[in-house]
Design an enzyme around this catalytic site. Structure first.
Site, mmCIF file in Angstrom:
data_model
loop_
_atom_site.group_PDB
_atom_site.id
_atom_site.type_symbol
_atom_site.label_atom_id
_atom_site.label_comp_id
_atom_site.label_asym_id
_atom_site.label_seq_id
_atom_site.Cartn_x
_atom_site.Cartn_y
_atom_site.Cartn_z
ATOM 1 N N LYS A 116 0.806 -1.214 0.000
ATOM 2 C CA LYS A 116 0.000 0.000 0.000
ATOM 3 C C LYS A 116 0.844 1.271 0.000
ATOM 4 C CE LYS A 116 -3.655 -2.623 0.260
ATOM 5 N NZ LYS A 116 -3.029 -3.937 0.227
ATOM 6 N N GLU A 200 -3.763 8.053 5.910
ATOM 7 C CA GLU A 200 -4.224 8.940 4.849
ATOM 8 C C GLU A 200 -5.511 9.625 5.285
ATOM 9 O OE1 GLU A 200 -4.749 6.380 1.525
ATOM 10 O OE2 GLU A 200 -6.660 5.581 2.233
ATOM 11 N N ASN A 235 -14.946 -1.381 7.504
ATOM 12 C CA ASN A 235 -14.122 -1.393 6.296
ATOM 13 C C ASN A 235 -14.080 -2.755 5.618
ATOM 14 O OD1 ASN A 235 -13.051 1.425 6.560
ATOM 15 N ND2 ASN A 235 -12.270 0.576 8.469
ATOM 16 N N GLU A 275 -8.410 0.058 -7.100
ATOM 17 C CA GLU A 275 -9.494 0.588 -6.288
ATOM 18 C C GLU A 275 -9.474 2.117 -6.283
ATOM 19 O OE1 GLU A 275 -9.848 -1.177 -2.466
ATOM 20 O OE2 GLU A 275 -10.013 -3.196 -3.289
ATOM 21 N N GLU A 288 -5.730 2.221 -4.015
ATOM 22 C CA GLU A 288 -4.709 1.197 -3.923
ATOM 23 C C GLU A 288 -4.953 0.168 -5.024
ATOM 24 O OE1 GLU A 288 -5.496 -0.140 0.023
ATOM 25 O OE2 GLU A 288 -6.893 -1.710 -0.624
ATOM 26 N N ASN A 290 -5.018 -4.005 -5.525
ATOM 27 C CA ASN A 290 -4.946 -5.341 -4.950
ATOM 28 C C ASN A 290 -4.428 -6.288 -6.015
ATOM 29 O OD1 ASN A 290 -5.954 -4.894 -2.282
ATOM 30 N ND2 ASN A 290 -7.951 -4.525 -3.195
ATOM 31 N N PHE A 348 -22.594 -6.621 14.717
ATOM 32 C CA PHE A 348 -21.858 -7.405 13.731
ATOM 33 C C PHE A 348 -20.614 -8.075 14.309
ATOM 34 C CE2 PHE A 348 -24.097 -4.020 11.511
ATOM 35 C CZ PHE A 348 -24.831 -4.726 10.586
#
Length: 658
Positions: A116, A200, A235, A275, A288, A290, A348
């Protein structure tokens, strides 16, 4: 073509790769840990190799064990799936050094884009618009605080080697950074074996849109359009779709071209994903890349007709792409819902345990939609605390977005899981929301729509009718078996809603007269026997499925996200029932109760200690996620029932206050 491939992964993705290899006539080998010895992947593969204890750091993340398994079995290539070693440039290089083909991008591309931090540096040099942030490693918590305050809150703390939603926290203030930075570092170390962190700027109300790219070893790269992955919690993506309801043709072409250019710049030669964070105005920034297969790849496969695992294998073998960009078209719309072992009613949190019952909807064509379910489990399997809590990926395809959503809602109705918490009711609730159906998405969607957490939904008028019809039909069947005479009128309680229902059965149709209107339940369409956990029927010709469980005098019935106790009573019984007092809830205000099953990472209080409001009491970890438990008010600790290293169950009392 390869004759034998080793799959360096587990669960659903291992099963997914096996299916493609079978179709291509390629034999498969899977590696497995102690926790996965009896897994579906081990059962399906041609060969299997044991690689160690359950923790990933001692099994799936140990490159030496993967390479040794290749040598032991004669596997010519390794498919890493996603997670674990899939974006590890060192492992890809090690494979090359050992004469084993890595089914993924070359080590140079992984090094340039998979990390990243390095990918942001590379993107900046290439002139790609990036989200503002600190492009570099962070030394410690104090350094993280300084950087965050220079950027300006809110910020996102992210693991450099992260993926799958792990190793990410949003910090809104200094305290969030001080607590979040060490937690992210610990999660990153446990999940990826790499604790480097970067920070960031967090873009408020963004959308998460990604472009699928595909390259070969001959310099060809294409994109397979976009996926929208904005419905997330912690996320972690929950619902994905392709294409995106935000993009127009112009923006789609711009994003695709940028993704392809970036991939070509690093000589990308496999499946990968670029992304972007997008604004509601269709502006977008590189986030980023992947350098692996994405969890949500099935929706791309459904709209393009391509098998991405097959394309990765062919590219790794050296075959050129068999198509060009102009050959690719979007066909219809696809939705993916991730079925997780987590309890949406408890914010969750992970829910580990055994799948006592696992009955997914049948795959294949329906009248207006198609169902696909990618899973790595069977009924009776156990969901372990050591790995990601995903049970399966349920997908629907249809010619239009609304048809795909309606198909997903029906498929979720048919999905039955028992034995642990799962998020099917929550997913169904989203499918029914007008905001989702309109396409007004954002990564803050769950926080926006469920600010107090998820507690199910109130039944609509139609759902109340469905529950009434199912309750009356089941009651009549049970009464008939007991030898009772059929009654023409009942009082039906759906939760606190009471209604008088006149009943008539003629020619296989059960007519229910509700408030002067009739509803018909076609008995030929009814699928239910006493003891079955689901009731299937058709109300006024429209099919439905409800979950049912026996309760005192009646049933607990759930249709999508609405759940109520349903009683079918005589008028006199209903009158007496209304006079019963309601049971008071137990007082747990002086207790800290475990919100989930897991492992105690730290117990931060002791007997006799005075804790203040907001102070950390303990930290619990499950499925690579740490949960910090805080005191809700100032109090003195009376008892402590667990210590660091203990395994605890959901609802177990951990601490009691005086």
């Amino acid at each position: 073509m390869f004759s034998k491939i080793l799959i360096a992964n587990r669960g659903e993705i291992a099963v997914r790769v096996i299916k493609t290899c079978r179709r291509l006539g390629i034999k498969t080998v899977v590696v497995y840990s102690e926790a996965d010895a009896d897994s579906l992947a081990v059962e399906m593969a041609d060969e299997s190799v044991f690689i160690g204890p359950a923790p990933a750091a001692q099994s799936y993340l140990v490159a030496d064990k993967i390479i040794e398994a290749c040598k032991q079995t004669g596997a010519q290539a390794v498919h890493p799936g996603f997670g674990f070693l899939s974006e590890n440039a060192g492992f890809a290089q090690r494979c090359a050094d050992e004469g084993v083909v890595f089914i993924g991008p070359n080590p140079g591309a992984i090094q340039a884009m998979g990390d990243k931090i390095e990918s942001k540096k590379f993107a900046e040099k290439a002139g790609v618009s990036c989200v503002p942030g600190h492009i570099g490693e962070i030394d410690d918590t104090a350094h993280a605080v300084r950087i965050s305050e220079e950027i300006g809150y809110p910020v996102m703390i992210k693991a450099s080697a992260g993926g799958g939603g792990k190793g990410i926290r949003v910090a809104h203030n200094r305290q969030d950074v001080e607590e979040g930075f060490p937690a992210v570092r610990a999660e990153a170390k446990a999940s990826f074996g790499d604790d480097r962190i970067f920070i960031e700027k967090f873009i408020t109300s963004p959308r998460h849109i990604e472009i699928q790219v595909l390259g070969d070893k001959h310099g060809h790269v294409v994109h397979l359009f976009e996926r929208e992955c904005s419905i997330q919690r912690r996320n972690q993506k929950v619902i994905e779709e392709a294409p995106s309801p935000l993009l127009d043709e112009k923006t789609r072409a711009e994003m695709g071209a940028q993704a392809v250019a970036l991939a070509q710049a690093v000589g990308y030669d496999s499946a990968g994903t670029v992304e972007f964070v997008a604004g509601q105005d269709k502006s977008f920034y590189f986030l980023e890349m992947n350098t692996r297969l994405q969890v949500e790849h099935p929706v791309t496969e459904l709209i393009t007709g391509l098998d991405l695992v097959e394309q990765m294998i062919r590219s790794a073998y050296g075959e050129p792409l068999a198509f060009k960009q102009d050959d690719l078209k979007i066909n219809g719309w696809a939705i993916e819902s991730r079925i997780y072992a987590e309890d949406p009613y408890r914010k969750f949190l992970p829910s580990i345990g055994r799948l006592v019952r696992y009955d997914p909807p049948a795959e294949g064509e329906r009248e207006t939609y198609r169902v696909r379910n990618d899973a790595g489990v069977r009924e009776g399997d156990e969901i372990s605390m050591y790995y990601d809590p995903m049970i399966s990926k349920l997908c629907t395809w249809a010619p239009t977005r609304i048809e795909a959503i309606d198909g997903m809602a029906r498929a979720l109705e048919d999905f039955y899981i028992e034995g642990l918490g799962q998020n099917v009711p929550f997913l169904a609730a989203v499918m029914d929301q007008e905001r989702f159906r309109s396409g007004a998405l954002a990564t803050s969607y769950i926080a926006d729509e469920f600010p107090e957490g998820f507690a199910g939904t109130a039944p609509t008028a139609l759902q109340t009718d469905i529950m009434t019809a199912a309750g009356v039909a089941m009651h009549r069947l049970l009464a008939a078996r007991a030898g009772g005479a059929p009654r023409r009128e009942w009082t039906v309680l759906v939760g606190h809603d009471s209604r008088v229902v006149a009943v008539d059965e003629t020619d296989g149709v059960l007519s229910l007269y509700l408030a002067g209107e009739d509803r018909t339940l076609t008995l030929d369409d009814v699928v239910w026997l006493p003891g079955r956990p689901q009731f299937k029927g058709a109300l006024n010709g429209v099919p439905f499925t409800v979950d049912v469980a026996p309760a005192a005098e009646g049933f607990v019935i759930r249709h999508r996200a609405a759940k109520r106790k349903v009683l079918v009573l005589t008028a006199r019984s209903a009158e007496l029932h209304g006079k019963l007092p309601e049971k008071a809830a137990a007082d747990t205000s002086k207790m800290i109760i475990s919100p989930m099953p897991g492992l105690i990472v730290s117990m931060d209080v002791e007997v006799g200690q005075t804790v203040r409001e907001g102070e950390i009491v303990c930290v619990i970890e499950a499925m690579k996620m740490q949960n910090i438990i805080r005191a809700e008010k100032e109090a003195v600790v009376k008892t402590v029932s667990a210590k660091a290293g203990d395994s605890v169950a959901a609802d177990e009392v951990l601490v009691e206050f005086a």
